[in-house]
Design a protein around this motif. Structure first.
Motif, PDB file in Angstrom:
ATOM      1  N   GLU A 124       0.816  -1.212   0.000  1.00 32.48           N
ATOM      2  CA  GLU A 124       0.000   0.000   0.000  1.00 32.48           C
ATOM      3  C   GLU A 124       0.850   1.263   0.000  1.00 32.48           C
ATOM      4  O   GLU A 124       0.320   2.365  -0.164  1.00 32.48           O
ATOM      5  N   PHE A 125       2.162   1.120   0.173  1.00 33.81           N
ATOM      6  CA  PHE A 125       3.029   2.289   0.323  1.00 33.81           C
ATOM      7  C   PHE A 125       4.171   2.287  -0.699  1.00 33.81           C
ATOM      8  O   PHE A 125       5.253   2.783  -0.443  1.00 33.81           O
ATOM      9  N   THR A 126       3.918   1.730  -1.852  1.00 34.54           N
ATOM     10  CA  THR A 126       4.915   1.684  -2.916  1.00 34.54           C
ATOM     11  C   THR A 126       5.014   3.044  -3.606  1.00 34.54           C
ATOM     12  O   THR A 126       4.154   3.929  -3.437  1.00 34.54           O
ATOM     13  N   ALA A 127       6.056   3.210  -4.419  1.00 29.98           N
ATOM     14  CA  ALA A 127       6.220   4.452  -5.177  1.00 29.98           C
ATOM     15  C   ALA A 127       5.033   4.676  -6.106  1.00 29.98           C
ATOM     16  O   ALA A 127       4.595   5.823  -6.308  1.00 29.98           O
ATOM     17  N   GLN A 128       4.490   3.601  -6.677  1.00 31.66           N
ATOM     18  CA  GLN A 128       3.339   3.739  -7.565  1.00 31.66           C
ATOM     19  C   GLN A 128       2.125   4.276  -6.816  1.00 31.66           C
ATOM     20  O   GLN A 128       1.398   5.137  -7.318  1.00 31.66           O
ATOM     21  N   LYS A 129       1.911   3.762  -5.599  1.00 30.67           N
ATOM     22  CA  LYS A 129       0.802   4.258  -4.784  1.00 30.67           C
ATOM     23  C   LYS A 129       1.020   5.725  -4.404  1.00 30.67           C
ATOM     24  O   LYS A 129       0.070   6.511  -4.338  1.00 30.67           O
ATOM     25  N   ALA A 130       2.264   6.085  -4.148  1.00 32.76           N
ATOM     26  CA  ALA A 130       2.584   7.471  -3.789  1.00 32.76           C
ATOM     27  C   ALA A 130       2.229   8.422  -4.920  1.00 32.76           C
ATOM     28  O   ALA A 130       1.608   9.477  -4.709  1.00 32.76           O
ATOM     29  N   THR A 131       2.650   8.065  -6.136  1.00 31.14           N
ATOM     30  CA  THR A 131       2.407   8.979  -7.251  1.00 31.14           C
ATOM     31  C   THR A 131       0.916   9.154  -7.523  1.00 31.14           C
ATOM     32  O   THR A 131       0.479  10.243  -7.904  1.00 31.14           O
ATOM     33  N   LYS A 132       0.133   8.119  -7.305  1.00 30.02           N
ATOM     34  CA  LYS A 132      -1.315   8.256  -7.484  1.00 30.02           C
ATOM     35  C   LYS A 132      -1.895   9.246  -6.474  1.00 30.02           C
ATOM     36  O   LYS A 132      -2.759  10.065  -6.812  1.00 30.02           O
ATOM     37  N   ARG A 133      -1.443   9.169  -5.224  1.00 34.84           N
ATOM     38  CA  ARG A 133      -1.915  10.098  -4.203  1.00 34.84           C
ATOM     39  C   ARG A 133      -1.515  11.539  -4.541  1.00 34.84           C
ATOM     40  O   ARG A 133      -2.304  12.482  -4.392  1.00 34.84           O
ATOM     41  N   ILE A 134      -0.280  11.709  -4.982  1.00 33.62           N
ATOM     42  CA  ILE A 134       0.223  13.048  -5.303  1.00 33.62           C
ATOM     43  C   ILE A 134      -0.513  13.624  -6.512  1.00 33.62           C
ATOM     44  O   ILE A 134      -0.875  14.809  -6.525  1.00 33.62           O
ATOM     45  N   GLU A 135      -0.744  12.806  -7.516  1.00 35.83           N
ATOM     46  CA  GLU A 135      -1.459  13.266  -8.717  1.00 35.83           C
ATOM     47  C   GLU A 135      -2.858  13.757  -8.365  1.00 35.83           C
ATOM     48  O   GLU A 135      -3.292  14.823  -8.813  1.00 35.83           O
ATOM     49  N   LEU A 136      -3.576  12.975  -7.548  1.00 39.97           N
ATOM     50  CA  LEU A 136      -4.916  13.392  -7.151  1.00 39.97           C
ATOM     51  C   LEU A 136      -4.840  14.645  -6.288  1.00 39.97           C
ATOM     52  O   LEU A 136      -5.663  15.558  -6.435  1.00 39.97           O
ATOM     53  N   GLY A 137      -3.862  14.703  -5.380  1.00 37.40           N
ATOM     54  CA  GLY A 137      -3.705  15.886  -4.541  1.00 37.40           C
ATOM     55  C   GLY A 137      -3.517  17.146  -5.364  1.00 37.40           C
ATOM     56  O   GLY A 137      -4.110  18.198  -5.070  1.00 37.40           O
ATOM     57  N   ALA A 138      -2.705  17.074  -6.411  1.00 40.68           N
ATOM     58  CA  ALA A 138      -2.472  18.240  -7.266  1.00 40.68           C
ATOM     59  C   ALA A 138      -3.753  18.654  -7.984  1.00 40.68           C
ATOM     60  O   ALA A 138      -4.031  19.850  -8.140  1.00 40.68           O
ATOM     61  N   ARG A 139      -4.534  17.676  -8.405  1.00 43.45           N
ATOM     62  CA  ARG A 139      -5.798  17.999  -9.083  1.00 43.45           C
ATOM     63  C   ARG A 139      -6.800  18.627  -8.108  1.00 43.45           C
ATOM     64  O   ARG A 139      -7.570  19.523  -8.491  1.00 43.45           O
ATOM     65  N   LEU A 140      -6.787  18.188  -6.858  1.00 41.86           N
ATOM     66  CA  LEU A 140      -7.647  18.812  -5.854  1.00 41.86           C
ATOM     67  C   LEU A 140      -7.240  20.266  -5.629  1.00 41.86           C
ATOM     68  O   LEU A 140      -8.101  21.148  -5.497  1.00 41.86           O
ATOM     69  N   VAL A 141      -5.945  20.536  -5.574  1.00 37.59           N
ATOM     70  CA  VAL A 141      -5.468  21.914  -5.398  1.00 37.59           C
ATOM     71  C   VAL A 141      -5.833  22.757  -6.621  1.00 37.59           C
ATOM     72  O   VAL A 141      -6.211  23.927  -6.495  1.00 37.59           O
ATOM     73  N   GLN A 142      -5.713  22.177  -7.816  1.00 36.91           N
ATOM     74  CA  GLN A 142      -6.147  22.858  -9.042  1.00 36.91           C
ATOM     75  C   GLN A 142      -7.597  23.302  -8.927  1.00 36.91           C
ATOM     76  O   GLN A 142      -7.946  24.467  -9.177  1.00 36.91           O
ATOM     77  N   THR A 143      -8.450  22.351  -8.575  1.00 39.66           N
ATOM     78  CA  THR A 143      -9.881  22.622  -8.482  1.00 39.66           C
ATOM     79  C   THR A 143     -10.177  23.628  -7.386  1.00 39.66           C
ATOM     80  O   THR A 143     -10.968  24.565  -7.579  1.00 39.66           O
TER      81      THR A 143
END
Length: 531
Positions: A124-143
């Motif tokens: 649950e804490f792999t680099a792939q999981k991290a990037t998904k969280r960060i990508e969504l976080g950036a889109r939330l900040v955009q919105t």
């Protein structure tokens, strides 16, 4: 009847994640089962094509992924209510963008894994999981940013992400062991220096800003202490950072495990009342002590540090103060939280700065204090490193002061309070509205910007905002909206009293024109004494 309050049918959005806020009018509440179902009929993302969102006191907040171009949406509540509406996603026509980075040390045996609760599945804490969280976080900040500007009656604008993908960036000059011993300031400089030396990353230096997350952040508490203050918690944390300016924001990942990985997880994550086990995990929640609060504070910190990269100063309210702790309010209703505690307020914190060299950012820390009347925190540009000015941020200074009006304009729109303190304050909103990263590319935006002649500011393209600062804070600002842009603006001596500028004899004039060209120039306070 289903009503959407913040968006019109057919509206064009500059971001791919739409926030719909609205209400339900129905006599029989049981018919809706307290849920609203939203389907993007045109979406090819089958996993998120249909999503379900809670209704609270007949109101709802919904996040919908939009495809490029036209999107047909269907909103349904039970079997008796439905509404169709369309939205159009058109990203800004600009070559300026924000690039997301996930920073990994070359010799890291964890291969980019971030820290999570002990006993959890490590997958649950792999680099792939991290990037998904960060990508969504950036889109939330955009919105969030676009909606904040719209709530002020300004155009719905926001920054552009290079892609929705967060890229891996490998640090080669230091070991992971060394990186975890470095200060926040040194970590910022390390990432900056390696970005500057990377031909691919530095090829877009005039049109790219970076937001970098450190994979190697680790909370270490071998003695199983129960730290009380935020400073004590940070002293147990390695590889921590929350620092932004110039072209770069750097953030740690100590609370990334609390972030949503998918849009359907946002409500659950922002209402997760699990208590932070401070024996094993960093509690970066503004003294609220829960997973949802850690998510809100650290996502808000991302928004705050990005603000610095766009040239924003600290303010007495909003995102550029401690309002970023409450960014969850944009996406969930406060009364839906297991606890309504928003934690410490602005009066409970101050920013403290260590003595630092002028070539790097200060090590900005927060310290719990007895309540103060108010505070304003701002920053100034110190002398720059000769090696790479393109990435160098501001250096912060602080002062405790009584509340002071920053605006002399008559056409001020009140601060939006529907999301608590989670908003861009007025001066930040105007600055972002005309910023080059938020606007359509224009052939004139590379022309000469505003000029300062004595105490007169001039711009051939028209001034949109003029800001007067001392070394500690904004003294006043003037915006030019309802009556149109001004070609000239004269700074009058009465605008600068001895009380306002007692902290420095050096003042800073900042201005932005209609095409986002910026003036930033130091002037002497004594210049006004002879006029």
């Amino acid at each position: 009847m289903i009503t959407v309050d913040n968006l019109q049918d057919g509206e064009v959005l500059p971001h791919s994640l739409a926030l719909l806020e609205g209400s339900i009018e129905i006599e029989d509440n049981s018919a809706c089962e307290n849920e609203i179902v939203v389907t993007n009929v045109t979406s090819e993302h089958n996993g998120n094509r249909t999503t379900t969102w809670p209704i609270s006191e007949k109101r709802f907040k919904v996040l919908v992924h939009l495809e490029l171009g036209h999107n047909a949406l269907l909103l349904e509540c039970g079997s008796s209510l439905s509404r169709r509406m369309s939205l159009c996603y058109e990203p800004p026509n600009t070559d300026r963008f924000v690039r997301l980075l996930y920073v990994v040390c070359e010799d890291d045996p964890d291969r980019g894994r971030f820290q999570g609760p002990p006993g959890s599945d490590p997958e649950e804490f792999t680099a792939q999981k991290a990037t998904k969280r960060i990508e969504l976080g950036a889109r939330l900040v955009q919105t969030f940013t676009a909606e904040c500007l719209a709530k002020r009656g300004l155009p719905r604008r926001t920054f552009r992400l290079q892609t929705d993908a967060c890229q891996h960036f490998v640090l080669r000059s230091v070991s992971v062991t060394k990186a975890r011993t470095m200060t926040e300031r040194d970590l910022w400089c390390l990432v900056r220096d390696e970005l500057v030396q990377d031909p691919l990353m530095n090829s877009d230096k005039d049109r790219c800003k970076f937001v970098a997350f450190l994979s190697f952040t680790r909370y270490r508490n071998p003695e199983a202490m129960q730290p009380v203050s935020h400073r004590a918690k940070l002293q147990l944390t390695e590889g921590y950072a929350a620092l932004g300016g110039g072209r770069l924001a750097v953030l740690g990942t100590g609370c990334l495990h609390t972030w949503a990985e998918d849009v359907t997880h946002v409500v659950r994550r922002f209402t997760d009342n699990t208590r932070v086990d401070t024996v094993h995990l960093l509690d970066d929640s503004s003294y609220r002590g829960t997973y949802w609060a850690c998510y809100s504070t650290t996502l808000g910190a991302m928004c705050h540090e990005m603000g610095h990269t766009f040239g924003l100063k600290h303010t007495d309210r909003g995102i550029m103060s401690r309002g970023f702790d409450q960014i969850h309010r944009a996406f969930v209703f406060e009364h839906n939280l297991p606890t309504a505690d928003d934690g410490a307020t602005c009066d409970d914190f101050r920013f403290t700065c260590n003595a630092t060299s002028s070539e790097t950012p200060s090590n900005l820390q927060m310290e719990r204090l007895a309540p103060a009347k108010s505070f304003v925190v701002s920053f100034e540009r110190n002398s720059l490193s000769k090696s790479e000015e393109i990435l160098l941020p501001r250096v912060f200074k602080t002062v405790l002061t009584s509340p002071r009006s920053e605006n002399a304009s008559k056409n001020v729109i009140p601060s939006p309070v529907v999301w608590g303190e989670a908003f861009w304050d007025r001066v930040s909103s105007i600055w972002l509205t005309y910023h080059k990263w938020f606007n359509v590319q224009n052939s004139r935006d590379s022309e000469q910007g505003p000029q300062l002649n004595g105490i007169e500011v001039r711009s051939r393209h028209g001034l949109r905002i003029v800001i007067l600062e001392d070394s500690c804070r904004v003294l006043e600002y003037w915006e030019f909206q309802s009556q149109g842009a001004k070609l000239t603006f004269r700074l009058k001596p009465s605008f600068v009293s001895d009380e306002q500028s007692l902290y420095s004899t050096q003042l800073v004039v900042k201005a932005m024109d209609s095409f986002g060209n910026i003036l930033e120039k130091n002037i002497s306070k004594h210049l006004f004494e002879h006029i």
